[in-house]
Design a protein around this motif. Structure first.
Motif, PDB file in Angstrom:
ATOM      1  N   PHE A 211      52.911  60.506  51.602  1.00 34.17           N
ATOM      2  CA  PHE A 211      52.086  59.320  51.321  1.00 34.17           C
ATOM      3  C   PHE A 211      51.432  59.877  51.201  1.00 34.17           C
ATOM      4  CE2 PHE A 211      56.859  58.107  51.128  1.00 34.17           C
ATOM      5  CZ  PHE A 211      57.378  58.151  50.092  1.00 34.17           C
ATOM      6  N   ASN A 212      50.413  59.661  51.931  1.00 35.79           N
ATOM      7  CA  ASN A 212      48.922  60.220  52.508  1.00 35.79           C
ATOM      8  C   ASN A 212      48.322  60.119  51.066  1.00 35.79           C
ATOM      9  OD1 ASN A 212      46.692  59.817  53.745  1.00 35.79           O
ATOM     10  ND2 ASN A 212      46.450  61.798  54.377  1.00 35.79           N
ATOM     11  N   ASN A 213      49.204  61.617  50.984  1.00 40.84           N
ATOM     12  CA  ASN A 213      48.342  63.267  49.900  1.00 40.84           C
ATOM     13  C   ASN A 213      48.795  62.089  48.464  1.00 40.84           C
ATOM     14  OD1 ASN A 213      47.995  65.291  51.756  1.00 40.84           O
ATOM     15  ND2 ASN A 213      49.853  65.826  50.979  1.00 40.84           N
ATOM     16  N   TYR A 220      40.793  60.015  45.285  1.00 37.92           N
ATOM     17  CA  TYR A 220      39.893  60.258  45.195  1.00 37.92           C
ATOM     18  C   TYR A 220      39.483  60.608  43.627  1.00 37.92           C
ATOM     19  CZ  TYR A 220      40.210  62.118  50.161  1.00 37.92           C
ATOM     20  OH  TYR A 220      39.807  62.639  51.299  1.00 37.92           O
ATOM     21  N   ARG A 221      40.122  60.587  42.848  1.00 42.10           N
ATOM     22  CA  ARG A 221      39.674  60.806  41.533  1.00 42.10           C
ATOM     23  C   ARG A 221      39.153  59.617  41.284  1.00 42.10           C
ATOM     24  NH1 ARG A 221      45.395  61.037  39.084  1.00 42.10           N
ATOM     25  NH2 ARG A 221      46.704  62.736  39.476  1.00 42.10           N
ATOM     26  N   VAL A 222      38.491  58.974  41.500  1.00 37.18           N
ATOM     27  CA  VAL A 222      37.600  58.023  40.961  1.00 37.18           C
ATOM     28  C   VAL A 222      36.259  57.742  41.379  1.00 37.18           C
ATOM     29  CG1 VAL A 222      39.568  56.403  40.823  1.00 37.18           C
ATOM     30  CG2 VAL A 222      37.765  56.209  42.811  1.00 37.18           C
ATOM     31  N   TRP A 257      31.982  68.437  48.216  1.00 38.63           N
ATOM     32  CA  TRP A 257      32.816  69.586  48.090  1.00 38.63           C
ATOM     33  C   TRP A 257      33.869  70.155  47.849  1.00 38.63           C
ATOM     34  CZ3 TRP A 257      34.530  73.597  51.855  1.00 38.63           C
ATOM     35  CH2 TRP A 257      34.473  74.657  51.226  1.00 38.63           C
ATOM     36  N   ILE A 258      33.947  69.055  49.875  1.00 41.66           N
ATOM     37  CA  ILE A 258      35.783  68.792  50.292  1.00 41.66           C
ATOM     38  C   ILE A 258      36.225  67.994  49.540  1.00 41.66           C
ATOM     39  CG2 ILE A 258      36.882  68.033  52.948  1.00 41.66           C
ATOM     40  CD1 ILE A 258      34.293  68.611  54.170  1.00 41.66           C
ATOM     41  N   MET A 259      35.796  66.890  49.275  1.00 39.87           N
ATOM     42  CA  MET A 259      36.948  65.916  48.362  1.00 39.87           C
ATOM     43  C   MET A 259      37.253  66.594  47.732  1.00 39.87           C
ATOM     44  SD  MET A 259      34.693  62.664  48.676  1.00 39.87           S
ATOM     45  CE  MET A 259      35.387  61.944  48.566  1.00 39.87           C
ATOM     46  N   ARG A 260      36.215  67.644  46.819  1.00 38.16           N
ATOM     47  CA  ARG A 260      36.850  67.654  45.249  1.00 38.16           C
ATOM     48  C   ARG A 260      37.449  69.103  45.953  1.00 38.16           C
ATOM     49  NH1 ARG A 260      32.490  68.890  41.080  1.00 38.16           N
ATOM     50  NH2 ARG A 260      32.050  70.465  43.403  1.00 38.16           N
ATOM     51  N   ARG A 261      37.564  69.448  46.653  1.00 36.36           N
ATOM     52  CA  ARG A 261      38.623  71.017  47.198  1.00 36.36           C
ATOM     53  C   ARG A 261      39.938  70.312  47.322  1.00 36.36           C
ATOM     54  NH1 ARG A 261      37.737  74.776  51.572  1.00 36.36           N
ATOM     55  NH2 ARG A 261      38.874  76.229  50.982  1.00 36.36           N
ATOM     56  N   ARG A 262      39.695  69.688  48.386  1.00 34.03           N
ATOM     57  CA  ARG A 262      41.308  68.777  49.039  1.00 34.03           C
ATOM     58  C   ARG A 262      41.768  68.150  47.596  1.00 34.03           C
ATOM     59  NH1 ARG A 262      42.456  63.756  52.284  1.00 34.03           N
ATOM     60  NH2 ARG A 262      44.621  63.718  52.660  1.00 34.03           N
ATOM     61  N   ARG A 268      47.742  70.614  42.353  1.00 27.85           N
ATOM     62  CA  ARG A 268      47.909  71.872  42.651  1.00 27.85           C
ATOM     63  C   ARG A 268      49.327  71.691  42.921  1.00 27.85           C
ATOM     64  NH1 ARG A 268      43.037  74.782  43.123  1.00 27.85           N
ATOM     65  NH2 ARG A 268      43.920  74.775  45.804  1.00 27.85           N
ATOM     66  N   ALA A 269      49.135  70.824  43.862  1.00 27.74           N
ATOM     67  CA  ALA A 269      50.664  70.563  44.368  1.00 27.74           C
ATOM     68  C   ALA A 269      51.278  69.894  44.229  1.00 27.74           C
ATOM     69  CB  ALA A 269      50.390  70.495  46.273  1.00 27.74           C
ATOM     70  N   ALA A 270      50.971  69.342  43.108  1.00 29.18           N
ATOM     71  CA  ALA A 270      51.724  68.155  42.593  1.00 29.18           C
ATOM     72  C   ALA A 270      52.433  68.520  40.598  1.00 29.18           C
ATOM     73  CB  ALA A 270      50.567  66.786  42.586  1.00 29.18           C
ATOM     74  N   ALA A 271      51.525  69.430  40.270  1.00 27.20           N
ATOM     75  CA  ALA A 271      51.289  70.341  39.129  1.00 27.20           C
ATOM     76  C   ALA A 271      52.804  70.325  39.179  1.00 27.20           C
ATOM     77  CB  ALA A 271      50.092  70.661  38.401  1.00 27.20           C
TER      78      ALA A 271
END
Ligand SMILES: [Fe+2]
Ligand SMILES: [Fe+2]
Length: 271
Positions: A211-213, A220-222, A257-262, A268-271
């Protein structure tokens, strides 16, 4: 209460066609976390038990945080008539509770406590600024603008008291940095993850990582780079470093950079 009330929100301008269901989920979660302001104010009054001036400030601050929760909760109920903010709040507090009885700051000193508060207000101020800029729905946009203004004022308020306590306690730079880094890391703890769960899931069992993910992927999208840059400057100021220097700009680029990478990996994991 603060500079605005729930009556200042233009509720009749709500446009359901502009409600993003993914944003709705994180707004529901935020509405629950903000409601904890009262508990945190109680805790701060314990920690600053012989400072009535600060206690009054803390109580007023707690009321403003609760109002943030009420505004977001009401918006979520209007956007999704199936959502019951009071019921979701009950579910949240049944599973997550702030330690109210601490008599000493969990940060080791009052200055440490105030640094941690500055970090939290940095996070909320950046978040609601980013959210307000990202959303299309006009009522939520108006709410975020009000809240972002409050959060920035809260940061300034805690920072003012931090300077006062630093004169007495004189905790060193590394100690300040450690408290700040610890509080940033705590954003991955249960509070947000459990709020996301309590607001959005009723059947599945709670799992912090899952649920954190789910929360982070949507939140993070915003963000845009300038929100991270401003947030980093506020963190630097709270730990006693130059807010807009080269080091701060480097740290904000690294964080971005870290935020965008994460985010890319979560997408990808949710797709
Ligand atoms: Fe808030
Ligand atoms: Fe705040």
């Amino acid at each position: 209460m603060g500079a605005w009330t729930l009556d200042d929100i233009p509720w009749d301008r709500l446009d359901r066609s502009k409600v993003d269901p993914e944003i709705l989920r994180i707004v529901k979660a935020a509405s629950l976390v903000e409601q904890n302001g009262g508990d945190y104010a109680h805790y701060l009054c314990n920690v600053f038990h012989d400072d009535p001036g600060f206690q009054e400030v803390a109580r007023h601050w707690g009321d403003e945080e609760i109002q943030h929760g009420q505004a977001l909760g009401r918006w979520a109920e209007l956007a999704d008539p199936g959502f019951d903010h009071a019921k979701a709040s009950e579910r949240f507090t049944a599973g997550f509770r702030v330690d109210l009885d601490a008599r000493k700051s969990v940060r080791g000193s009052r200055s440490g406590e105030l640094i941690a508060r500055c970090i939290v207000e940095t996070g909320t101020s950046s978040y609601y600024s980013a959210l307000g800029e990202a959303v299309q729905e006009p009522v939520l946009k108006a709410i975020c603008k009000h809240i972002a203004g409050d959060e920035l004022r809260h940061y300034k308020l805690f920072y003012t008291h931090l300077k006062r306590y630093l004169e007495r306690e004189q905790i060193g730079f590394w100690r300040r940095l450690k408290v700040a880094a610890g509080r940033v890391a705590e954003s991955e703890d249960d509070e947000l993850a459990y709020a996301y769960y309590a607001a959005n899931e009723t059947a599945a069992p709670y799992q912090r990582k899952r649920f954190n993910n789910a929360y982070v992927r949507r939140a993070y999208r915003v963000y845009r780079a300038h929100h991270v840059e401003r947030g980093m400057a506020m963190i630097f100021k709270a730990v006693g470093l130059t807010p807009n220097g080269r080091l701060s700009r480097f740290a904000s680029r690294l964080a971005w950079w870290i935020m965008r990478r994460r985010m890319a990996s979560l997408e990808r994991a949710a797709a």
